[in-house]
Design a protein around this motif. Structure first.
Motif, PDB file in Angstrom:
ATOM      1  N   HIS A 157       0.828  -1.205   0.000  1.00 31.39           N
ATOM      2  CA  HIS A 157       0.000   0.000   0.000  1.00 31.39           C
ATOM      3  C   HIS A 157       0.864   1.258   0.000  1.00 31.39           C
ATOM      4  O   HIS A 157       0.579   2.224  -0.712  1.00 31.39           O
ATOM      5  CB  HIS A 157      -0.914  -0.004   1.225  1.00 31.39           C
ATOM      6  N   ASP A 158       1.925   1.260   0.804  1.00 34.19           N
ATOM      7  CA  ASP A 158       2.831   2.419   0.835  1.00 34.19           C
ATOM      8  C   ASP A 158       3.461   2.657  -0.533  1.00 34.19           C
ATOM      9  O   ASP A 158       3.685   3.806  -0.934  1.00 34.19           O
ATOM     10  CB  ASP A 158       3.927   2.204   1.880  1.00 34.19           C
ATOM     11  N   GLN A 159       3.756   1.575  -1.212  1.00 35.43           N
ATOM     12  CA  GLN A 159       4.350   1.694  -2.547  1.00 35.43           C
ATOM     13  C   GLN A 159       3.387   2.398  -3.502  1.00 35.43           C
ATOM     14  O   GLN A 159       3.794   3.272  -4.279  1.00 35.43           O
ATOM     15  CB  GLN A 159       4.680   0.290  -3.073  1.00 35.43           C
ATOM     16  N   LEU A 160       2.122   2.054  -3.425  1.00 37.16           N
ATOM     17  CA  LEU A 160       1.115   2.709  -4.250  1.00 37.16           C
ATOM     18  C   LEU A 160       0.941   4.167  -3.829  1.00 37.16           C
ATOM     19  O   LEU A 160       0.779   5.055  -4.671  1.00 37.16           O
ATOM     20  CB  LEU A 160      -0.221   1.971  -4.141  1.00 37.16           C
ATOM     21  N   THR A 161       0.995   4.405  -2.534  1.00 37.81           N
ATOM     22  CA  THR A 161       0.826   5.764  -2.026  1.00 37.81           C
ATOM     23  C   THR A 161       1.923   6.683  -2.545  1.00 37.81           C
ATOM     24  O   THR A 161       1.664   7.809  -2.972  1.00 37.81           O
ATOM     25  CB  THR A 161       0.834   5.761  -0.487  1.00 37.81           C
ATOM     26  N   ARG A 162       3.165   6.210  -2.477  1.00 37.40           N
ATOM     27  CA  ARG A 162       4.292   7.040  -2.933  1.00 37.40           C
ATOM     28  C   ARG A 162       4.153   7.407  -4.403  1.00 37.40           C
ATOM     29  O   ARG A 162       4.594   8.470  -4.828  1.00 37.40           O
ATOM     30  CB  ARG A 162       5.612   6.314  -2.687  1.00 37.40           C
ATOM     31  N   GLY A 163       3.544   6.516  -5.175  1.00 38.21           N
ATOM     32  CA  GLY A 163       3.359   6.787  -6.594  1.00 38.21           C
ATOM     33  C   GLY A 163       2.006   7.365  -6.931  1.00 38.21           C
ATOM     34  O   GLY A 163       1.602   7.356  -8.098  1.00 38.21           O
ATOM     35  N   CYS A 164       1.276   7.881  -5.911  1.00 37.75           N
ATOM     36  CA  CYS A 164      -0.063   8.470  -6.116  1.00 37.75           C
ATOM     37  C   CYS A 164      -1.011   7.491  -6.793  1.00 37.75           C
ATOM     38  O   CYS A 164      -1.856   7.877  -7.594  1.00 37.75           O
ATOM     39  CB  CYS A 164       0.051   9.768  -6.923  1.00 37.75           C
TER      40      CYS A 164
END
Length: 347
Positions: A200-207
């Motif tokens: 989820h954090d990975q998706l968050t960092r990439g908007c």
């Protein structure tokens, strides 16, 4: 005297030709569906179309020969007002190069503002001499506002999801301890929750933009390699996957890596894992085939019962991505082959 008269006449003819060419541009600007304006070779605005006047709030003062006739002050995002030489036209006149998609803020005479992409292109004669420039503005104010609103909503969503995951982990830790579950069960659950949080954090960092498959694999497997990146080999075509596919595959590769760290190749200092993939054509359209291959670990034997990890690998791909997975318990090393339709991984 005759020579001087001839030079004066040639100069006048040249100026007349330049003026005529700029006049022809005026007619073209008036029918363009974008805000556009025309400058002479000194950078002064000599004409603007109706859309430009509407965007600025009024027409420029074309009677003034100085470039300062521009009726506005563009500013950068940080709020600093630009001097004349730093405006798009000023930059073009100073550098001599076209200006492409430069984002600025136009301050209107009525106090309003517009965020625009500015472009300036030269107008030249057959010999390449600059006669003037044509500039245009593309209003992106609403798009920027929408982007800001979307960013705010994403930030709120990410905050709530992180809080929810932290709450679930707290409930689970308390419940598992109270139920007297084994340390292994606690570690397995926490590892899966951390893998979900990391994805989820990975998706968050990439908007929440699509993520490269290589990045997904490396992020999911790295915690199980014992800080030895060389134990993981990843290679394949460049493929970007949407949010649902990214989350599903992150959990699948976490399960494969965790199993390899306990029983397979990553439980041995000499063990390695290779993950490769290719895109191939199938009856139902393009399919990405992913191959997980372990080697250098202890001899592999089929498990006595199907655990949660096995079910997640096999059923997760089928349910979430309409894919299929096959596990081969080769004594030399576990192999897992996954076929996933690209139509299920929009990115």
């Amino acid at each position: 005297m005759d020579a001087l008269t001839h030079d004066v006449r040639d100069g006048a003819a040249s100026q007349s030709s330049a003026a005529g060419k700029l006049d022809s541009w005026k007619e073209m600007l008036d029918v363009l569906p974008v805000a556009a304006y025309l400058c002479d070779d000194a950078g002064a605005i000599v004409h603007c179309n109706r859309r430009a006047a509407e965007m600025w709030g009024r027409s420029p003062i074309v009677a003034d020969d100085a470039p300062g006739s521009v009726p506005l002050r563009p500013v950068r995002d940080n709020g600093r007002h630009l001097g004349l030489v730093d405006t798009p036209v000023g930059t073009f006149m100073r550098v001599g190069e076209p200006v492409r998609d430069r984002e600025i803020i136009l301050e209107r005479s009525d106090g309003g503002r517009a965020i625009v992409l500015a472009n300036v292109e030269p107008i030249t004669d057959p010999d390449g001499a600059v006669l003037g420039a044509v500039g245009c503005f593309h209003d992106i104010t609403e798009r920027k506002r929408a982007d800001h609103r979307q960013r705010a909503l994403l930030d709120e969503l990410n905050h709530r999801v992180r809080n929810a995951l932290a709450t679930v982990q707290s409930f689970a830790d308390h419940t598992i301890r109270k139920c007297g579950a084994s340390k292994e069960a606690q570690d397995d659950f926490e590892g899966r929750l951390v893998a979900l949080s990391r994805a989820h954090d990975q998706l968050t960092r990439g908007c929440w933009d699509p993520i490269d498959l290589k990045t997904i694999i490396e992020s999911a497997v790295a915690p199980s390699t014992g800080a030895s990146p060389a134990r993981l080999h990843v290679a394949g075509d460049s493929i970007r996957l949407g949010a649902q596919a990214s989350l599903t595959l992150s959990l699948v590769f976490h399960e494969l890596a965790a199993n390899a760290a306990k029983f397979g190749a990553l439980s041995s200092t000499d063990g390695r894992v290779a993950v490769t993939w290719t895109v191939r054509e199938a009856d139902r359209g393009p399919v990405v085939r992913i191959a997980w291959q372990e080697e250098g670990g202890p001899e592999v034997a089929p498990p006595r019962h199907r655990g949660f990890g096995t079910r997640l690998v096999e059923q997760g791909l089928a349910r979430q991505l309409r894919g299929a997975a096959a596990l081969d318990y080769d004594p030399a090393g576990l192999r897992c082959t996954m076929d996933i339709p690209l139509s299920s991984t929009p990115g």
